[in-house]
Design a protein around this motif. Structure first.
Motif, PDB file in Angstrom:
ATOM      1  N   MET A 135       0.845  -1.178   0.000  1.00 26.46           N
ATOM      2  CA  MET A 135       0.000   0.000   0.000  1.00 26.46           C
ATOM      3  C   MET A 135       0.888   1.237   0.000  1.00 26.46           C
ATOM      4  O   MET A 135       1.792   1.357   0.810  1.00 26.46           O
ATOM      5  N   LYS A 136       0.598   2.124  -0.935  1.00 21.15           N
ATOM      6  CA  LYS A 136       1.370   3.359  -1.060  1.00 21.15           C
ATOM      7  C   LYS A 136       0.394   4.506  -1.309  1.00 21.15           C
ATOM      8  O   LYS A 136      -0.418   4.431  -2.225  1.00 21.15           O
ATOM      9  N   THR A 167      -6.481   8.153  -1.284  1.00 19.73           N
ATOM     10  CA  THR A 167      -6.132   7.440  -2.506  1.00 19.73           C
ATOM     11  C   THR A 167      -4.849   6.652  -2.276  1.00 19.73           C
ATOM     12  O   THR A 167      -3.850   7.208  -1.830  1.00 19.73           O
ATOM     13  N   PHE A 168      -4.901   5.358  -2.588  1.00 20.95           N
ATOM     14  CA  PHE A 168      -3.749   4.483  -2.394  1.00 20.95           C
ATOM     15  C   PHE A 168      -3.483   3.673  -3.648  1.00 20.95           C
ATOM     16  O   PHE A 168      -4.373   3.438  -4.458  1.00 20.95           O
ATOM     17  N   GLU A 169      -2.242   3.207  -3.775  1.00 22.41           N
ATOM     18  CA  GLU A 169      -1.863   2.317  -4.858  1.00 22.41           C
ATOM     19  C   GLU A 169      -1.565   0.956  -4.240  1.00 22.41           C
ATOM     20  O   GLU A 169      -0.832   0.855  -3.253  1.00 22.41           O
ATOM     21  N   ILE A 223      -4.951  -7.614  -5.311  1.00 22.23           N
ATOM     22  CA  ILE A 223      -5.676  -7.425  -4.054  1.00 22.23           C
ATOM     23  C   ILE A 223      -7.153  -7.102  -4.319  1.00 22.23           C
ATOM     24  O   ILE A 223      -7.477  -6.442  -5.295  1.00 22.23           O
ATOM     25  N   THR A 224      -8.041  -7.599  -3.443  1.00 26.51           N
ATOM     26  CA  THR A 224      -9.481  -7.364  -3.613  1.00 26.51           C
ATOM     27  C   THR A 224      -9.937  -6.169  -2.774  1.00 26.51           C
ATOM     28  O   THR A 224      -9.221  -5.729  -1.872  1.00 26.51           O
ATOM     29  N   LYS A 225     -11.159  -5.696  -3.050  1.00 29.65           N
ATOM     30  CA  LYS A 225     -11.710  -4.579  -2.282  1.00 29.65           C
ATOM     31  C   LYS A 225     -11.853  -4.948  -0.805  1.00 29.65           C
ATOM     32  O   LYS A 225     -11.615  -4.119   0.068  1.00 29.65           O
ATOM     33  N   ARG A 244      -4.379   0.859 -13.367  1.00 32.16           N
ATOM     34  CA  ARG A 244      -3.603   1.739 -14.226  1.00 32.16           C
ATOM     35  C   ARG A 244      -2.136   1.323 -14.130  1.00 32.16           C
ATOM     36  O   ARG A 244      -1.611   1.166 -13.042  1.00 32.16           O
ATOM     37  N   ASN A 245      -1.469   1.144 -15.254  1.00 26.73           N
ATOM     38  CA  ASN A 245      -0.056   0.765 -15.299  1.00 26.73           C
ATOM     39  C   ASN A 245       0.228  -0.484 -14.468  1.00 26.73           C
ATOM     40  O   ASN A 245       1.203  -0.574 -13.736  1.00 26.73           O
ATOM     41  N   ASN A 246      -0.676  -1.477 -14.578  1.00 23.20           N
ATOM     42  CA  ASN A 246      -0.535  -2.750 -13.885  1.00 23.20           C
ATOM     43  C   ASN A 246      -0.549  -2.607 -12.362  1.00 23.20           C
ATOM     44  O   ASN A 246      -0.044  -3.466 -11.648  1.00 23.20           O
ATOM     45  N   LYS A 247      -1.073  -1.527 -11.852  1.00 26.68           N
ATOM     46  CA  LYS A 247      -1.259  -1.301 -10.410  1.00 26.68           C
ATOM     47  C   LYS A 247      -2.726  -0.976 -10.174  1.00 26.68           C
ATOM     48  O   LYS A 247      -3.403  -0.459 -11.052  1.00 26.68           O
ATOM     49  N   LYS A 248      -3.212  -1.269  -8.983  1.00 19.42           N
ATOM     50  CA  LYS A 248      -4.603  -0.962  -8.636  1.00 19.42           C
ATOM     51  C   LYS A 248      -4.627   0.300  -7.791  1.00 19.42           C
ATOM     52  O   LYS A 248      -3.982   0.376  -6.759  1.00 19.42           O
ATOM     53  N   CYS A 249      -5.379   1.294  -8.241  1.00 27.95           N
ATOM     54  CA  CYS A 249      -5.578   2.521  -7.479  1.00 27.95           C
ATOM     55  C   CYS A 249      -6.911   2.394  -6.752  1.00 27.95           C
ATOM     56  O   CYS A 249      -7.916   2.028  -7.358  1.00 27.95           O
ATOM     57  N   ALA A 250      -6.904   2.685  -5.459  1.00 29.36           N
ATOM     58  CA  ALA A 250      -8.123   2.578  -4.661  1.00 29.36           C
ATOM     59  C   ALA A 250      -8.466   3.933  -4.068  1.00 29.36           C
ATOM     60  O   ALA A 250      -7.625   4.585  -3.460  1.00 29.36           O
ATOM     61  N   TYR A 251      -9.711   4.335  -4.278  1.00 29.31           N
ATOM     62  CA  TYR A 251     -10.250   5.547  -3.673  1.00 29.31           C
ATOM     63  C   TYR A 251     -11.072   5.096  -2.473  1.00 29.31           C
ATOM     64  O   TYR A 251     -12.136   4.504  -2.640  1.00 29.31           O
TER      65      TYR A 251
END
Length: 78
Positions: free
Chosen positions: A1-2, A20-22, A27-29, A52-59
């Motif tokens: 997590m970043k 907002t994290f990357e 990983i699931t919600k 995006r760019n093979n990473k999951k962005c989570a709001y």
């Protein structure tokens, strides 16, 4: 997590109580919710994700009684 620190992310913290994290793509919600709640000792209202760019962005929207601004300050984002 970043944590993601962009102008848009900072505006979402202030206006919508959203952090907002990357994460890694797999990983699931449910796992995101559990991790955020355990690490920051908060309750999550909802999560939106995008890949995006093979990473999951989570709001991550926090419940009203928990302020995203406080978490952002602890993380040094504000």
């Amino acid at each position: 997590m970043k944590p993601i620190v962009t102008e848009k992310a900072v505006m979402m913290i202030e206006r919508e109580n959203v952090l907002t994290f990357e994460f890694r793509k797999e990983i699931t919600k449910t796992e995101i919710k559990k991790e955020v709640e355990e690490i920051f000792n908060v309750k999550v209202e909802s999560i939106r994700t995008l890949i995006r760019n093979n990473k999951k962005c989570a709001y991550v929207k926090l419940k009203k009684e928990f302020l995203a601004m406080d978490i952002a300050t602890k993380l040094g984002l504000m």
